[in-house]
Design an enzyme around this catalytic site. Structure first.
Site, PDB file in Angstrom:
ATOM      1  N   PHE A  18       0.807  -1.223   0.000  1.00 43.81           N
ATOM      2  CA  PHE A  18       0.000   0.000   0.000  1.00 43.81           C
ATOM      3  C   PHE A  18       0.838   1.269   0.000  1.00 43.81           C
ATOM      4  O   PHE A  18       0.292   2.369  -0.018  1.00 43.81           O
ATOM      5  CB  PHE A  18      -0.950  -0.003   1.201  1.00 43.81           C
ATOM      6  CG  PHE A  18      -2.151  -0.873   0.993  1.00 43.81           C
ATOM      7  CD1 PHE A  18      -3.327  -0.352   0.491  1.00 43.81           C
ATOM      8  CD2 PHE A  18      -2.093  -2.231   1.256  1.00 43.81           C
ATOM      9  CE1 PHE A  18      -4.435  -1.161   0.273  1.00 43.81           C
ATOM     10  CE2 PHE A  18      -3.192  -3.055   1.046  1.00 43.81           C
ATOM     11  CZ  PHE A  18      -4.363  -2.515   0.545  1.00 43.81           C
ATOM     12  N   LYS A  40       8.241 -12.095   8.708  1.00 40.76           N
ATOM     13  CA  LYS A  40       7.396 -12.210   7.511  1.00 40.76           C
ATOM     14  C   LYS A  40       7.175 -13.675   7.178  1.00 40.76           C
ATOM     15  O   LYS A  40       8.126 -14.454   7.073  1.00 40.76           O
ATOM     16  CB  LYS A  40       8.029 -11.473   6.326  1.00 40.76           C
ATOM     17  CG  LYS A  40       7.115 -11.445   5.105  1.00 40.76           C
ATOM     18  CD  LYS A  40       7.555 -10.422   4.098  1.00 40.76           C
ATOM     19  CE  LYS A  40       6.602 -10.376   2.903  1.00 40.76           C
ATOM     20  NZ  LYS A  40       5.233 -10.017   3.283  1.00 40.76           N
ATOM     21  N   HIS A  64      13.191  -8.759   3.803  1.00 37.65           N
ATOM     22  CA  HIS A  64      12.187  -8.399   4.801  1.00 37.65           C
ATOM     23  C   HIS A  64      12.624  -8.870   6.183  1.00 37.65           C
ATOM     24  O   HIS A  64      13.552  -9.661   6.328  1.00 37.65           O
ATOM     25  CB  HIS A  64      10.822  -9.013   4.456  1.00 37.65           C
ATOM     26  CG  HIS A  64      10.070  -8.256   3.419  1.00 37.65           C
ATOM     27  ND1 HIS A  64      10.216  -8.495   2.069  1.00 37.65           N
ATOM     28  CD2 HIS A  64       9.160  -7.249   3.525  1.00 37.65           C
ATOM     29  CE1 HIS A  64       9.434  -7.670   1.393  1.00 37.65           C
ATOM     30  NE2 HIS A  64       8.780  -6.909   2.249  1.00 37.65           N
ATOM     31  N   HIS A  65      11.887  -8.398   7.177  1.00 32.87           N
ATOM     32  CA  HIS A  65      12.117  -8.797   8.571  1.00 32.87           C
ATOM     33  C   HIS A  65      11.862 -10.293   8.754  1.00 32.87           C
ATOM     34  O   HIS A  65      11.166 -10.935   7.962  1.00 32.87           O
ATOM     35  CB  HIS A  65      11.208  -7.992   9.499  1.00 32.87           C
ATOM     36  CG  HIS A  65       9.774  -8.001   9.071  1.00 32.87           C
ATOM     37  ND1 HIS A  65       8.890  -9.005   9.404  1.00 32.87           N
ATOM     38  CD2 HIS A  65       9.064  -7.134   8.301  1.00 32.87           C
ATOM     39  CE1 HIS A  65       7.707  -8.756   8.887  1.00 32.87           C
ATOM     40  NE2 HIS A  65       7.786  -7.622   8.198  1.00 32.87           N
TER      41      HIS A  65
END
Length: 240
Positions: free
Chosen positions: A99, A136, A132-133
């Site tokens: 988003f 995830k 990513h972390h």
């Protein structure tokens, strides 16, 4: 606007703060330990849950006539079923793999570059990297898959495969996506066009979750009074 939060983890809490700052009210904070009580009073639901419950969350909203925004990835094998339900219920549904305003502009840049580079497919090979972390759950990320699909739709590539470019035995028409999980990385996506003499790279780096959360709230505001199936292209007026 009355908002139901479906998923009350880190993203849900950031969405809550931004929504409250923009004058909205939270009527439901749904986690695994509570019910959908309060959903029927919501003007819109925002789903940032986990893949295993996302379809149930979205279905419940559509069956109760509540417009729903979903940012949960990893469930898209059921996407067509959700679209069919939304249409049969004359509801409103918006899915986004990401988003963030910046990422959605990045999607457009990626598509444009793919169209340019399609003429030089014999010279440049595409690969991708996403980071990513460690919390995830899905791999590769929904954003990486969206980027790959943007290339596939505008080139001779037929699909993608997850792995390390140096180690993966990918077909010539497959895009290799390397997924890395590193502590405290909100999200980094890179697209590479590699030749024997040079390479072209485009990259988006998220500094925090704020951009994702704001985009979700903007989408929730935008969908009010609308019927149909939408994407962030509609919200940001990026459709040609």
């Amino acid at each position: 606007m009355k908002i139901a939060l479906l998923g009350y983890g880190k993203m849900g809490k950031v969405i809550e703060r931004i929504a409250l700052e923009r004058g909205h009210e939270i009527v439901l904070r749904k986690s695994s330990s509570n019910s959908f009580d309060g959903l029927s009073s919501a003007d819109v639901a925002i789903d940032f849950s986990v893949p295993s419950v996302a379809v149930e969350n979205i279905t419940t909203c559509l069956n109760q006539g509540v417009p729903v925004i979903s940012g949960t990835t990893g469930w898209l094998e059921k996407y067509n079923d959700v679209v069919a339900l939304c249409q049969s219920q004359n509801g409103a549904f918006l899915y986004g793999s990401n988003f963030s305003l910046g990422v959605n502009l990045f999607f457009e840049l990626n598509t444009y570059l793919a169209k340019l580079m399609a003429r030089f497919s014999s010279v440049y090979k595409v690969s991708m990297e996403e980071i990513h972390h460690t919390q995830k759950l899905d791999s590769p990320s929904g954003t990486a898959i969206s980027l790959a699909n943007g290339i596939i739709e505008n080139s001779a590539y037929a699909g993608w495969i997850e792995g390390k470019p140096a180690d993966t035995k990918a077909a010539s028409d497959e895009i290799v996506i390397e997924a890395k999980r590193i502590e405290n990385v909100p999200g980094t996506h890179s697209v590479f066009y590699q030749s024997d003499v040079d390479y072209i790279e485009i990259k988006h780096v998220a500094h925090n979750r704020e951009g994702f959360a704001l985009g979700a709230v903007l989408a929730a505001e935008w969908i009010q009074g609308k019927k149909g199936v939408f994407s962030m292209k509609d919200v940001l007026n990026l459709k040609a």
